[in-house]
Design a protein around this motif. Sequence first.
Motif, short mmCIF file in Angstrom:
data_model
loop_
_atom_site.label_atom_id
_atom_site.label_comp_id
_atom_site.label_asym_id
_atom_site.label_seq_id
_atom_site.Cartn_x
_atom_site.Cartn_y
_atom_site.Cartn_z
N UNK A 63 81.75 57.98 5.88
CA UNK A 63 80.66 57.02 5.74
C UNK A 63 80.93 55.75 6.55
N UNK A 64 82.16 55.28 6.49
CA UNK A 64 82.50 54.08 7.27
C UNK A 64 82.36 54.33 8.76
N UNK A 65 82.83 55.50 9.22
CA UNK A 65 82.73 55.82 10.64
C UNK A 65 81.27 55.96 11.08
N UNK A 66 80.44 56.59 10.24
CA UNK A 66 79.01 56.71 10.58
C UNK A 66 78.35 55.34 10.66
N UNK A 67 78.68 54.47 9.71
CA UNK A 67 78.10 53.12 9.75
C UNK A 67 78.55 52.36 10.99
N UNK A 68 79.80 52.51 11.37
CA UNK A 68 80.29 51.84 12.58
C UNK A 68 79.62 52.39 13.83
N UNK A 69 79.44 53.72 13.88
CA UNK A 69 78.77 54.32 15.04
C UNK A 69 77.33 53.83 15.13
N UNK A 70 76.65 53.74 14.00
CA UNK A 70 75.26 53.27 14.01
C UNK A 70 75.18 51.82 14.50
N UNK A 71 76.13 51.00 14.03
CA UNK A 71 76.15 49.60 14.48
C UNK A 71 76.41 49.51 15.97
N UNK A 72 77.33 50.34 16.48
CA UNK A 72 77.62 50.33 17.91
C UNK A 72 76.41 50.76 18.72
N UNK A 73 75.72 51.82 18.25
CA UNK A 73 74.53 52.29 18.98
C UNK A 73 73.46 51.22 19.00
N UNK A 74 73.24 50.56 17.85
CA UNK A 74 72.22 49.51 17.80
C UNK A 74 72.58 48.35 18.70
N UNK A 75 73.86 47.98 18.72
CA UNK A 75 74.28 46.88 19.59
C UNK A 75 74.11 47.24 21.06
N UNK A 76 74.50 48.49 21.41
CA UNK A 76 74.34 48.90 22.81
C UNK A 76 72.87 48.97 23.20
N UNK A 77 72.03 49.47 22.28
CA UNK A 77 70.61 49.55 22.58
C UNK A 77 70.00 48.16 22.71
N UNK A 78 70.45 47.23 21.85
CA UNK A 78 69.94 45.87 21.95
C UNK A 78 70.36 45.19 23.24
N UNK A 79 71.55 45.54 23.75
CA UNK A 79 71.97 44.96 25.03
C UNK A 79 71.16 45.51 26.19
N UNK A 80 70.84 46.82 26.12
CA UNK A 80 70.08 47.42 27.22
C UNK A 80 68.62 47.00 27.19
N UNK A 81 68.05 46.87 26.02
CA UNK A 81 66.63 46.57 25.90
C UNK A 81 66.43 45.08 25.64
N UNK A 82 65.23 44.62 25.95
CA UNK A 82 64.89 43.24 25.69
C UNK A 82 64.36 43.04 24.28
N UNK A 83 63.84 41.84 24.05
CA UNK A 83 63.32 41.53 22.72
C UNK A 83 62.06 42.34 22.42
N UNK A 84 61.20 42.54 23.45
CA UNK A 84 59.97 43.31 23.21
C UNK A 84 60.28 44.75 22.82
N UNK A 85 61.23 45.37 23.52
CA UNK A 85 61.57 46.75 23.21
C UNK A 85 62.18 46.85 21.81
N UNK A 86 63.00 45.88 21.45
CA UNK A 86 63.59 45.90 20.11
C UNK A 86 62.50 45.75 19.05
N UNK A 87 61.51 44.89 19.31
CA UNK A 87 60.42 44.72 18.36
C UNK A 87 59.60 46.00 18.24
N UNK A 88 59.37 46.70 19.37
CA UNK A 88 58.62 47.96 19.33
C UNK A 88 59.37 48.99 18.50
#
Length: 249
Positions: free
Chosen positions: A146-171
Amino acid sequence: MSERKVLNKYYPPDFDPAKIPRLRLGKSRQIKVRLVAPFAMRCATCGQWIGKGTKFNARKELVPSESFHSIPIYRFYIRCQRCAAEITFKTDPENNNYVAEHGAQRNFEPWREQHELNEEEKKEEEESSEMQKLESRTEQSRREMEVMDALDEVRVLNARGERMGEDAVRVVREKKEREKRSREEEEEEEEDEEEARRVFGSGRIKRVCEDEVVAVRVEPRVAVKSSAVERALRGVKAIKKKEPVVSEP
């Protein structure tokens, strides 16, 4: 009248602090400390009883050859109040206690013996119970996953937020909210259908559009008032004939 406490000191013009020899202290040096007896003991020389909490001027030193998981162990030297014999004891970080080493004997403490017996019984029970060990390992592995899954999800969200802008994150956030609302609506519809099946029996209820015909097969299982049954049947017939439903007051 001169001040009793002098704040400023005189330094001569030819003063050179580099010429002052530095005091080199060894690692195994002893430090004078003030402590209280951590446990009740009896002097092995004269038999004097020393109660717990008695104050002493002691010497403390580091035991270089002993440690517990990188935790240093210290040795303390005190003297008997009656015969001035030297008494030594050490710290015991493993058991969160102290150990009498030389010159005195620790008094018997029944509560400590009972605690040690309980700890030994607990260890024996854990060793004998293979099922409990298996369950504990399974629970520990599940928590790690569970801890590893939560960490992976946080990493994916952080990487996606870095690649995308604010509009894409809002969408993406709005899309997730719509999906969540749709799931909640579907769950509410399923609960309504289940409630209808429970009230009207094991009949099959099919949801269709307004232009299509609604086929309802009702097999009542519970007792319902005759007026309510008649109104339901008239409503079904009116829908089949596409006529307006007139409800009785």
